[in-house]
Design a protein around this motif. Sequence first.
Motif, PDB file in Angstrom:
ATOM      1  N   VAL A 179       0.570  -1.201  -0.033  1.00 38.20           N
ATOM      2  CA  VAL A 179      -0.036   0.118   0.058  1.00 38.20           C
ATOM      3  C   VAL A 179       0.863   1.332  -0.131  1.00 38.20           C
ATOM      4  O   VAL A 179       0.562   2.228  -0.826  1.00 38.20           O
ATOM      5  CB  VAL A 179      -0.922  -0.153   1.269  1.00 38.20           C
ATOM      6  N   TRP A 180       1.931   1.192   0.925  1.00 43.01           N
ATOM      7  CA  TRP A 180       2.998   2.404   1.000  1.00 43.01           C
ATOM      8  C   TRP A 180       4.023   2.381  -0.030  1.00 43.01           C
ATOM      9  O   TRP A 180       5.030   3.183  -0.050  1.00 43.01           O
ATOM     10  CB  TRP A 180       3.209   2.550   2.119  1.00 43.01           C
ATOM     11  N   GLN A 181       4.151   1.303  -1.149  1.00 44.46           N
ATOM     12  CA  GLN A 181       5.131   1.214  -1.970  1.00 44.46           C
ATOM     13  C   GLN A 181       6.305   1.407  -1.482  1.00 44.46           C
ATOM     14  O   GLN A 181       7.178   2.563  -2.133  1.00 44.46           O
ATOM     15  CB  GLN A 181       4.761   2.591  -3.218  1.00 44.46           C
ATOM     16  N   ILE A 182       6.722   0.543  -0.603  1.00 45.65           N
ATOM     17  CA  ILE A 182       8.194   0.661  -0.167  1.00 45.65           C
ATOM     18  C   ILE A 182       9.291  -0.288  -1.033  1.00 45.65           C
ATOM     19  O   ILE A 182       8.831  -1.231  -1.339  1.00 45.65           O
ATOM     20  CB  ILE A 182       8.078   0.267   1.290  1.00 45.65           C
ATOM     21  N   MET A 183      10.215   0.438  -1.199  1.00 49.09           N
ATOM     22  CA  MET A 183      11.446  -0.256  -1.994  1.00 49.09           C
ATOM     23  C   MET A 183      11.961  -1.192  -0.780  1.00 49.09           C
ATOM     24  O   MET A 183      12.086  -1.064   0.178  1.00 49.09           O
ATOM     25  CB  MET A 183      12.335   0.777  -2.346  1.00 49.09           C
ATOM     26  N   LYS A 184      12.714  -2.104  -1.496  1.00 47.26           N
ATOM     27  CA  LYS A 184      13.180  -3.403  -0.556  1.00 47.26           C
ATOM     28  C   LYS A 184      14.510  -2.821   0.278  1.00 47.26           C
ATOM     29  O   LYS A 184      14.389  -2.967   1.495  1.00 47.26           O
ATOM     30  CB  LYS A 184      13.886  -4.510  -1.402  1.00 47.26           C
ATOM     31  N   ALA A 185      15.136  -1.909  -0.358  1.00 47.82           N
ATOM     32  CA  ALA A 185      16.281  -1.503   0.447  1.00 47.82           C
ATOM     33  C   ALA A 185      15.786  -0.501   1.754  1.00 47.82           C
ATOM     34  O   ALA A 185      16.306  -0.505   2.815  1.00 47.82           O
ATOM     35  CB  ALA A 185      17.422  -0.754  -0.227  1.00 47.82           C
ATOM     36  N   THR A 186      14.730   0.308   1.210  1.00 45.35           N
ATOM     37  CA  THR A 186      14.153   1.219   2.247  1.00 45.35           C
ATOM     38  C   THR A 186      13.492   0.227   3.551  1.00 45.35           C
ATOM     39  O   THR A 186      13.509   0.752   4.676  1.00 45.35           O
ATOM     40  CB  THR A 186      13.234   2.278   1.699  1.00 45.35           C
ATOM     41  N   GLY A 187      12.695  -0.660   2.951  1.00 50.49           N
ATOM     42  CA  GLY A 187      12.121  -1.488   4.039  1.00 50.49           C
ATOM     43  C   GLY A 187      13.064  -2.330   5.065  1.00 50.49           C
ATOM     44  O   GLY A 187      12.855  -2.338   6.164  1.00 50.49           O
ATOM     45  N   ARG A 188      14.243  -2.923   4.510  1.00 47.72           N
ATOM     46  CA  ARG A 188      15.227  -3.521   5.297  1.00 47.72           C
ATOM     47  C   ARG A 188      15.856  -2.544   6.192  1.00 47.72           C
ATOM     48  O   ARG A 188      16.185  -2.563   7.306  1.00 47.72           O
ATOM     49  CB  ARG A 188      16.381  -4.203   4.449  1.00 47.72           C
ATOM     50  N   GLU A 189      16.101  -1.113   5.632  1.00 49.06           N
ATOM     51  CA  GLU A 189      16.592  -0.028   6.357  1.00 49.06           C
ATOM     52  C   GLU A 189      16.043   0.148   7.700  1.00 49.06           C
ATOM     53  O   GLU A 189      16.399   0.602   8.886  1.00 49.06           O
ATOM     54  CB  GLU A 189      16.972   1.110   5.667  1.00 49.06           C
TER      55      GLU A 189
END
Length: 308
Positions: free
Chosen positions: A133-143
């Motif tokens: 829903v919030w369109q989070i990129m993989k790197a941003t999510g893991r960070e």
Amino acid sequence: MKTIKNILACLGLLSLSGLLIFAVQDAPSDENLEKKIINDYNVYALNVPENLDFAGEALPLGNPDILERMDRELLVNTYWQSNALLMFKRANKYFPIIEPILEKHGIPNDFKYLAVIESGLTNAVSPAGARGVWQIMKATGRENGLEINTNVDERYNLEKSTEVACKYLLEAKERFGSWTLAAASYNAGKAGVARRLKEQNVSDYYDLLLGEETGRYMFRIVALKEILNHPDKYGFNFRHKDLYKPVPTYKVAVDTAVTDFVKFSENFGINYKILKLHNPWLREPHLNNKSRKEYFIDIPEAGYYSKP
């Protein structure tokens, strides 16, 4: 016999002529048909409200460029009726989850409309790989502490991804001093917005020359905010029962591996499809959980998916 046949033929011809006359009389003329089409469907120019804002920050609508861009997004989103009506329906289901998390972090309530334009309140996947829903990129999510792998992808967990979005937005607000720029950076990145502000020697989103997507971004958010808050004004007609309803759930803690979610689901009186509907972050039909991490799985209350 020939006389009778002739009489019958004449009667048939007269009947056919009468039908054709009535058919011609009943058929609308081109002029009447045109009037009917015009009267049955109308498209109106919209009045852009004089006082529009995002998170309490006013749009400079006295600027003709800003006015035209705002007018465009109101028109596009008002007359894309099917999409807008879906936003009304989904908002009723998902805003009650998003709103209290925004409030907890001191994020203005208007940011829920950012989620609307990011994904249409669906678990969308962008060409660049952003998800949820919030369109989070993989790197941003893991960070930001989300678990992302082939087995579990917490970008699809609405509560956890909203928490990550809040953290990002608070950092952006601290950096730029403006909620509008914070929102724009959600699309273009904090570094991208900072670079453009410096290159163009301005300090306001509405003074920036931007690419198509980021340049429309804030206007789209404000347009959806305006339309979703004033359905009658923009011609949307629906009853409360037409909106999608949230299904109450309770959480089940799991700190071991789950070898088969089909059987796991059956233990709670549901099937695997329903389990996945409420837990889209579970990406496979099993949970590895080698680290014995504690997960919380949403289970719908009894009775909501009962067969008629």
